[in-house]
Design an enzyme around this catalytic site. Sequence first.
Site, PDB file in Angstrom:
ATOM      1  N   ASP A 136       0.844  -1.185   0.000  1.00  0.00           N
ATOM      2  CA  ASP A 136       0.000   0.000   0.000  1.00  0.00           C
ATOM      3  C   ASP A 136       0.885   1.241   0.000  1.00  0.00           C
ATOM      4  OD1 ASP A 136      -2.546   1.158  -0.072  1.00  0.00           O
ATOM      5  OD2 ASP A 136      -2.546   1.490   2.084  1.00  0.00           O
ATOM      6  N   HIS A 143      -4.181  13.993   1.033  1.00  0.00           N
ATOM      7  CA  HIS A 143      -4.353  13.099   2.181  1.00  0.00           C
ATOM      8  C   HIS A 143      -3.173  13.256   3.141  1.00  0.00           C
ATOM      9  CE1 HIS A 143      -5.077   9.644   4.689  1.00  0.00           C
ATOM     10  NE2 HIS A 143      -3.991   9.032   4.263  1.00  0.00           N
ATOM     11  N   GLU A 208     -10.877   3.715   3.669  1.00  0.00           N
ATOM     12  CA  GLU A 208      -9.909   4.473   2.867  1.00  0.00           C
ATOM     13  C   GLU A 208     -10.285   4.324   1.404  1.00  0.00           C
ATOM     14  OE1 GLU A 208      -5.882   3.446   3.891  1.00  0.00           O
ATOM     15  OE2 GLU A 208      -5.961   4.673   5.708  1.00  0.00           O
ATOM     16  N   GLU A 210      -9.503   4.200  -2.120  1.00  0.00           N
ATOM     17  CA  GLU A 210      -8.276   3.947  -2.868  1.00  0.00           C
ATOM     18  C   GLU A 210      -8.574   3.240  -4.195  1.00  0.00           C
ATOM     19  OE1 GLU A 210      -4.926   2.201  -0.910  1.00  0.00           O
ATOM     20  OE2 GLU A 210      -5.639   2.715   1.110  1.00  0.00           O
ATOM     21  N   ASP A 242      -8.956   0.061   2.046  1.00  0.00           N
ATOM     22  CA  ASP A 242      -8.026  -0.463   3.050  1.00  0.00           C
ATOM     23  C   ASP A 242      -8.537  -0.048   4.434  1.00  0.00           C
ATOM     24  OD1 ASP A 242      -5.787  -1.900   3.790  1.00  0.00           O
ATOM     25  OD2 ASP A 242      -4.492  -0.149   3.809  1.00  0.00           O
ATOM     26  N   ARG A 246      -8.141   3.330  13.498  1.00  0.00           N
ATOM     27  CA  ARG A 246      -7.302   4.501  13.735  1.00  0.00           C
ATOM     28  C   ARG A 246      -6.748   4.566  15.155  1.00  0.00           C
ATOM     29  NH1 ARG A 246      -5.957   5.767   8.645  1.00  0.00           N
ATOM     30  NH2 ARG A 246      -7.749   6.434   7.390  1.00  0.00           N
ATOM     31  N   GLN A 249      -3.924   2.151  15.151  1.00  0.00           N
ATOM     32  CA  GLN A 249      -2.844   2.730  14.346  1.00  0.00           C
ATOM     33  C   GLN A 249      -2.054   3.789  15.123  1.00  0.00           C
ATOM     34  OE1 GLN A 249      -4.307   4.508  10.743  1.00  0.00           O
ATOM     35  NE2 GLN A 249      -2.271   5.026   9.971  1.00  0.00           N
ATOM     36  N   LYS A 262      -4.384  -2.349  10.056  1.00  0.00           N
ATOM     37  CA  LYS A 262      -4.803  -2.421   8.665  1.00  0.00           C
ATOM     38  C   LYS A 262      -4.817  -3.832   8.076  1.00  0.00           C
ATOM     39  CE  LYS A 262      -3.296   2.237   7.355  1.00  0.00           C
ATOM     40  NZ  LYS A 262      -4.428   2.720   6.533  1.00  0.00           N
ATOM     41  N   THR A 266      -8.729  -5.994   3.614  1.00  0.00           N
ATOM     42  CA  THR A 266      -8.657  -5.002   2.546  1.00  0.00           C
ATOM     43  C   THR A 266      -9.638  -5.459   1.482  1.00  0.00           C
ATOM     44  OG1 THR A 266      -6.321  -4.522   2.975  1.00  0.00           O
ATOM     45  CG2 THR A 266      -7.182  -3.908   0.806  1.00  0.00           C
ATOM     46  N   GLU A 375      -9.938  12.253   8.011  1.00  0.00           N
ATOM     47  CA  GLU A 375      -9.850  13.602   7.470  1.00  0.00           C
ATOM     48  C   GLU A 375     -11.177  14.342   7.593  1.00  0.00           C
ATOM     49  OE1 GLU A 375      -7.869  13.928   3.566  1.00  0.00           O
ATOM     50  OE2 GLU A 375      -7.567  11.772   3.730  1.00  0.00           O
TER      51      GLU A 375
END
Length: 428
Positions: A136, A143, A208, A210, A242, A246, A249, A262, A266, A375
């Site tokens: 990834d 971002h 996410e 992507e 993905d 948080r 993380q 993560k 996925t 975000e």
Amino acid sequence: MLNETHDPSLHSWVASAQLPGCDFPLQNLPHGVFRRQGSSEPWRGGVAIGDAILDLAAAHAQGVFSAAADGAAQAASGASLNGLMALGPSAWSALRLDLSRLLREGAPQALKLRACLFPQAQAEYAVPAQIGDYTDFFTSQYHALNAGQIFQPANPLLANFKWLPIGYHGRASSVAISGSAVLRPHGQTRAPDAASPSFGPTQKLDYELELGVFVGPGNPRGTAIAIDDAEQHAFGLCLLNDWSARDVQAWESMPLGPFMAKNFITSISPWIVTLEALAPFRVPLPREAGDPGALPYLQSAQVQALDIQLEAWLTPPGAAQATRLSRTSYRHAYWTVAHMLAQHASNGCNLQPGDLLGTGTQSGPTNGEQGCLLELTQGGRTPITLADGRQRSYLQDGDTLTLRGWCERPGHARIGFGSCVGSVLAAA
């Protein structure tokens, strides 16, 4: 390079391919792996056309492919597309040309091929390749800036970002097809005022937005991939989510980066849109005055961005309608497919057919283009309001997250990616 397969005036004898807003017109022809829903039939390769799937094993048995495309058609008809991916651009292009001609209005083989169509509504899908490795990347400067302002506001964009596409190695075994349930993961976290960490279900589950890139022909270990040749090693693109915990993380990521936050799942969409199908949607790279010039191994006058529209929608449990969380375009990514491939192999790392690369979260320059809840909610501090009045800082049990993608441009057919869907289940 554009060719006859991109001609927007071409129509298919599959009538649904001409419907307004169709993701899979004749100009697309993405590849996937399917079988009858709920059955134990063998998985087989197919190509999406309108609301149907052309069963390539059945089509190949009809003997309709040219000598130039026959081997690729056979490789595309099985339970894994690795063999097709390994053949390279010449074989892919020959197969695409044959498929385009076979599925056009007036094709003499139409009567034979009608029996080879299968309704998408009755299909279930598999991960379309045996993924040896999954990497990834971190390619969106917006971002990077948005997340950086949350985690390290004094220095939101790290010094290396505009010099190389950064990446980390993910977990290939937990890549799952769209529709697979997302079980809320457990993890170790530490509250800001706690003296020690605790273990339990994540309270900050995120998505996410992507794209995924499937690798075609690889490179021998110890050799690099030249930037001008890099796209010859990319089979095509899909949607990718993905999923991220948080809170896990934040506690675990220093100094080595993402791990348990993560690797639990996925999600990818079923259909792989080839780079050739995306040729009409190339745009200049997003560079600004004052940006550093790339080092020579990442420099090429040929490299362009792709204008792929991307959306994320959230449907809470029991809701009558979904709420669009974000919409952006892959054209804003600072680093492209070619850059990711060239960087990955620059130290001699050997890529292999079927390897998967993620673009990292895609965000744009304006409000509403943020590609994740981290975000959108400023790290959970400013919840968003959904269409039915409910609020979300992060995903709750029962929420369904849907990614969509497509390309549109005047004078060209609309090319779609379908959708990538996942519903959150309570922690076990």
